[in-house]
Motif scaffolding. Sequence first.
Motif, PDB file in Angstrom:
ATOM      1  N   THR A  31       9.371  54.601 -48.197  1.00 36.29           N
ATOM      2  CA  THR A  31      10.382  54.420 -47.147  1.00 36.29           C
ATOM      3  C   THR A  31      11.540  53.625 -47.735  1.00 36.29           C
ATOM      4  N   TRP A  32      12.700  54.282 -47.801  1.00 39.05           N
ATOM      5  CA  TRP A  32      13.894  53.665 -48.370  1.00 39.05           C
ATOM      6  C   TRP A  32      14.931  53.462 -47.279  1.00 39.05           C
ATOM      7  N   PHE A  33      15.441  52.244 -47.164  1.00 35.82           N
ATOM      8  CA  PHE A  33      16.574  51.952 -46.293  1.00 35.82           C
ATOM      9  C   PHE A  33      17.804  51.773 -47.184  1.00 35.82           C
ATOM     10  N   PHE A  88      21.176  55.091 -44.172  1.00 31.07           N
ATOM     11  CA  PHE A  88      20.283  56.221 -44.410  1.00 31.07           C
ATOM     12  C   PHE A  88      18.847  55.702 -44.461  1.00 31.07           C
ATOM     13  N   VAL A  89      17.941  56.479 -43.906  1.00 30.77           N
ATOM     14  CA  VAL A  89      16.514  56.193 -44.017  1.00 30.77           C
ATOM     15  C   VAL A  89      15.886  57.406 -44.688  1.00 30.77           C
ATOM     16  N   ALA A  90      15.345  57.201 -45.874  1.00 26.57           N
ATOM     17  CA  ALA A  90      14.733  58.290 -46.628  1.00 26.57           C
ATOM     18  C   ALA A  90      13.226  58.099 -46.656  1.00 26.57           C
ATOM     19  N   LEU A  91      12.502  59.121 -46.221  1.00 27.59           N
ATOM     20  CA  LEU A  91      11.048  59.128 -46.265  1.00 27.59           C
ATOM     21  C   LEU A  91      10.642  60.073 -47.387  1.00 27.59           C
ATOM     22  N   THR A  92      10.191  59.515 -48.477  1.00 26.88           N
ATOM     23  CA  THR A  92       9.978  60.314 -49.683  1.00 26.88           C
ATOM     24  C   THR A  92       8.514  60.701 -49.869  1.00 26.88           C
ATOM     25  N   HIS A  93       7.816  60.980 -48.773  1.00 26.92           N
ATOM     26  CA  HIS A  93       6.433  61.427 -48.854  1.00 26.92           C
ATOM     27  C   HIS A  93       6.366  62.792 -49.532  1.00 26.92           C
TER      28      HIS A  93
END
Length: 306
Positions: A31-33, A88-93
Motif C-alpha cells: 500500500t503506497w500513499f 494517489f493510493v496504489a495497491l500493488t497486490h
Amino acid sequence: MNQHLGGGFYCAAVSRAAGEPLTGTAPHITTWFLLEYPGRWLPRAVDDNDLPEPVKARLDSYLRYLPRARLLLIRQRPRLAPPGLRLFVALTHADRPALYEFALDDYDALLSLDLGAVAEGDASYEAHRRARPLFTICMHGRRDRCCPTFGLPVHVEMMQHGGPAVWQSTHIGGHRFAPNVICFPQGTVYGRVPPQRARALMNDCRDGLVTVDLLRGRSCYAEPVQAAEIFLRQTTGARNLDAYTLREALPGADGAWAVTFAEADTGALHRLSVVEEPAGFAVYGSCGDDSPKAEMVFRLLAHERG
C-alpha cells in the motif's frame, strides 16, 4: 561512469562497478500513499515537512495500521497535472493491483478521506480508480546525491514521454541503484534505468510487460520471492506481468527459500530454490557512508518445472 565526485564518490557508481545485482532489492510494500508536496524536501522529508499536524497524525495512523504501507512525497517540475493537490493510493497486490487518484483543495481535505477503506478496495471509492499507470522516479537529492545526479536525464525523458503521469518522489530505498523508477499500480521497481531506455520501459509498463534486466523486484513480494521470480523470468524469457502466479514460498532450515510459481496459461508449476549469501564485495549503501560494507546477494540453487 566515474565513481568519484569532488573528492567523494557516487555510491551508485561503486555498486555498478562491483557488479552488484539488482535482483531481490525492491522494498516489500503493498500500500503506497503518494502525496503531492512541492515544498522543500529535507533529508527526512516524510517526517520533516510543513504538512498540517492533524494530517501528519492521520497519515501516521494509517501507516501504523496498514501492513506494509509506505508514504512517498511527490512533485512535478514542471507541474503538468490538473489543478488540485494530488494524492494517489496504489495497491500493488499481485492479484488485484489498483490505483486511486484524488484532487484535494488543500491538505486538510485529506482528513475527510477514509484511506483505510481505499486500501481495502472499498467500492464507494471506485469513481477514483485510475486506469492509466503512474510513474515515479526518486529525485531526493538531500537524501542522496546519486538520485538527482543520475536521475535527471531519465526524468527528462520520462516527462517528455509521459507528461502528467510522471512524478518525482522522495526516498524509496536503494540509492546505490539510482536511477530508481516505480511503475504503479504494478509495483514494479526498476534500478539503473538508462535515459535511452526510459521510454521503452514506460511503454512496457503500459503494455503489462516486465523489463527483466532492470527489475529490482515487484513490491508485492518479499525479497526472496522477488529474486525467485526474476530468476524464473531470466530462464524462461516470459515478460508478461501476469505470466506466473505465486503458489508457495517457504523458508528452509538451510537458509534457502523454496518458491513455487504456476504458469498462468498452463498451470504448470515451477519450483525454485534461492538462497541469500555474502556477495564477496563491499559497496556503499549511501554517498553519506564513511566506509563500504559487505552485501548479501541472492543465488538460484535449483529450478524444476512440472
